[in-house]
Design a protein around this motif. Structure first.
Motif, short mmCIF file in Angstrom:
data_model
loop_
_atom_site.label_atom_id
_atom_site.label_comp_id
_atom_site.label_asym_id
_atom_site.label_seq_id
_atom_site.Cartn_x
_atom_site.Cartn_y
_atom_site.Cartn_z
N VAL A 114 1.02 -1.04 0.23
CA VAL A 114 0.11 0.13 0.13
C VAL A 114 1.20 1.13 0.20
O VAL A 114 1.13 2.35 -0.66
CB VAL A 114 -1.26 0.24 0.96
N PRO A 115 1.88 1.16 0.50
CA PRO A 115 2.89 2.36 0.54
C PRO A 115 3.53 3.16 -0.53
O PRO A 115 3.45 4.53 -1.18
CB PRO A 115 4.13 2.42 1.79
N ALA A 116 4.11 1.88 -1.14
CA ALA A 116 4.29 2.13 -2.57
C ALA A 116 3.69 2.14 -4.05
O ALA A 116 3.75 2.62 -4.45
CB ALA A 116 4.96 1.22 -2.33
N LEU A 117 2.59 1.89 -3.32
CA LEU A 117 1.35 2.26 -4.70
C LEU A 117 0.42 3.43 -4.49
O LEU A 117 0.39 4.33 -5.04
CB LEU A 117 -0.12 1.22 -3.98
N GLU A 118 0.16 4.22 -2.76
CA GLU A 118 -0.07 4.86 -2.90
C GLU A 118 0.93 6.28 -3.62
O GLU A 118 0.61 7.25 -3.79
CB GLU A 118 -0.02 5.14 -1.12
N ALA A 119 2.25 6.17 -3.55
CA ALA A 119 3.40 6.77 -4.26
C ALA A 119 3.71 6.85 -5.54
O ALA A 119 2.89 7.93 -6.61
CB ALA A 119 4.60 6.27 -3.71
N LEU A 120 3.05 5.73 -6.12
CA LEU A 120 2.55 5.52 -7.24
C LEU A 120 1.45 5.95 -7.80
O LEU A 120 1.69 6.65 -8.94
CB LEU A 120 2.67 3.89 -8.07
N ILE A 121 0.56 6.00 -7.24
CA ILE A 121 -1.15 6.49 -7.64
C ILE A 121 -0.76 8.33 -7.68
O ILE A 121 -0.62 9.05 -8.93
CB ILE A 121 -1.97 6.61 -6.76
N ARG A 151 -0.27 13.06 -11.35
CA ARG A 151 0.83 14.53 -11.20
C ARG A 151 1.71 14.52 -12.89
O ARG A 151 1.68 15.42 -13.60
CB ARG A 151 2.01 14.80 -10.10
N ALA A 152 2.26 13.59 -12.75
CA ALA A 152 3.44 12.89 -14.09
C ALA A 152 1.78 12.89 -15.56
O ALA A 152 2.44 13.55 -16.39
CB ALA A 152 3.52 11.88 -14.47
N ALA A 175 -6.29 18.07 -5.86
CA ALA A 175 -7.51 17.35 -4.92
C ALA A 175 -7.72 15.69 -4.79
O ALA A 175 -8.05 15.96 -4.07
CB ALA A 175 -8.74 18.85 -5.45
N ALA A 176 -7.18 16.01 -6.21
CA ALA A 176 -7.96 14.07 -6.50
C ALA A 176 -7.50 13.33 -5.87
O ALA A 176 -7.85 12.70 -4.73
CB ALA A 176 -7.73 13.96 -7.92
N ILE A 177 -5.99 13.93 -5.59
CA ILE A 177 -4.85 12.69 -5.15
C ILE A 177 -5.63 12.78 -3.11
O ILE A 177 -5.36 11.96 -2.69
CB ILE A 177 -3.65 13.25 -5.02
N ALA A 178 -5.97 13.99 -2.67
CA ALA A 178 -6.50 14.42 -1.06
C ALA A 178 -6.98 13.77 -0.93
O ALA A 178 -7.79 13.30 -0.12
CB ALA A 178 -5.92 15.53 -0.86
N HIS A 179 -8.59 13.97 -1.90
CA HIS A 179 -9.91 14.06 -1.45
C HIS A 179 -10.23 11.65 -2.04
O HIS A 179 -11.42 11.60 -2.06
CB HIS A 179 -10.71 14.13 -2.42
N VAL A 180 -9.51 11.32 -3.58
CA VAL A 180 -9.97 10.75 -4.44
C VAL A 180 -9.59 9.36 -4.67
O VAL A 180 -9.43 8.11 -4.27
CB VAL A 180 -10.86 11.00 -5.86
N LEU A 200 -18.13 2.38 -6.65
CA LEU A 200 -17.83 3.05 -8.03
C LEU A 200 -16.57 2.87 -8.05
O LEU A 200 -15.81 2.83 -8.86
CB LEU A 200 -19.02 3.68 -8.73
N PHE A 201 -16.16 4.48 -6.85
CA PHE A 201 -14.53 5.00 -7.20
C PHE A 201 -14.12 5.58 -5.58
O PHE A 201 -15.68 5.38 -5.05
CB PHE A 201 -14.31 5.84 -8.46
N GLY A 202 -12.77 5.51 -5.70
CA GLY A 202 -12.60 6.41 -4.36
C GLY A 202 -11.75 5.79 -4.13
O GLY A 202 -12.06 4.67 -3.25
N SER A 203 -10.58 6.45 -3.12
CA SER A 203 -9.82 6.07 -2.04
C SER A 203 -10.65 5.34 -0.42
O SER A 203 -11.75 5.64 -0.38
CB SER A 203 -8.35 6.29 -1.74
N ASP A 204 -9.95 4.50 0.21
CA ASP A 204 -9.78 5.27 1.91
C ASP A 204 -10.56 6.49 1.88
O ASP A 204 -11.97 6.34 3.30
CB ASP A 204 -9.19 4.08 2.74
#
Length: 176
Positions: free
Chosen positions: A12-19, A24-25, A38-43, A77-81
């Motif tokens: 999970v930590p590596a996946l969060e960094a990859l996401i 961003r790229a 905003a998407a990284i912070a909320h979704v 349908l979408f969204g992280s924890d």
């Protein structure tokens, strides 16, 4: 060659960094920096239920984490924890669409078939679980990828993510 395997809690930590790096790229020119953050912070991020279910996958190229994405039999349908609009209830494959979830490719592996390998694995697993169709919420940069693979877009939606409006596109596809 791309190796696909289930994500593990320790990934999970590596996946969060990859996401975050992927967003961003690969987000520009579709999203502004403010929309991306905003998407990284909320979704954007990992949904730990999918990891626990064994349906969130990682793509490896050699020893490198090349991408991630999953499918789900859950209603979300979408969204992280971090996303408040989650619903853990199970879907009925006879009437509901399996969810295609949280696809992100590491910037160094973009446009090299990683997303294709993940999507094929997810669609195969959803089909094996009895689902006859899939649904997803595409990012703007992801929409062309999914459209080329037979997904049909519905009208775009705009979500308020901490005061920043961000557009996404619901899409669906029948499974053969």
């Amino acid at each position: 060659m791309t190796l696909i395997r289930p994500a593990l809690p320790e990934d999970v930590p590596a996946l969060e960094a990859l996401i975050a790096a992927s967003a961003r790229a690969l987000g520009p020119p579709y999203y502004t920096p403010a929309e991306t953050e905003a998407a990284i912070a909320h979704v954007f991020g990992v949904d730990s239920e999918l990891v626990a279910d064994g349906s969130y996958l990682v793509a490896m190229r050699g020893d490198s984490l090349a991408g991630c994405g999953g499918w789900s039999r859950r209603a979300t349908l979408f969204g992280s924890d971090r996303y408040a609009g989650r619903a853990s209830g199970l879907l009925d494959p006879a009437v509901d669409a399996a969810r295609i979830r949280a696809f992100f490719v590491a910037p160094g592996f973009a446009r090299q078939g990683v997303g294709d390998a993940l999507l094929a694995a997810c669609e195969t697993a959803a089909r094996a679980a009895g689902f006859r169709r899939t649904a997803l919420m595409a990012t703007l940069p992801g929409q062309p990828f999914y459209a080329r693979r037979g997904y049909v877009a519905d009208a775009a939606v705009t979500l308020d993510l901490g005061g920043t409006p961000v557009r996404f596109v619901p899409m669906n596809k029948p499974l053969a």
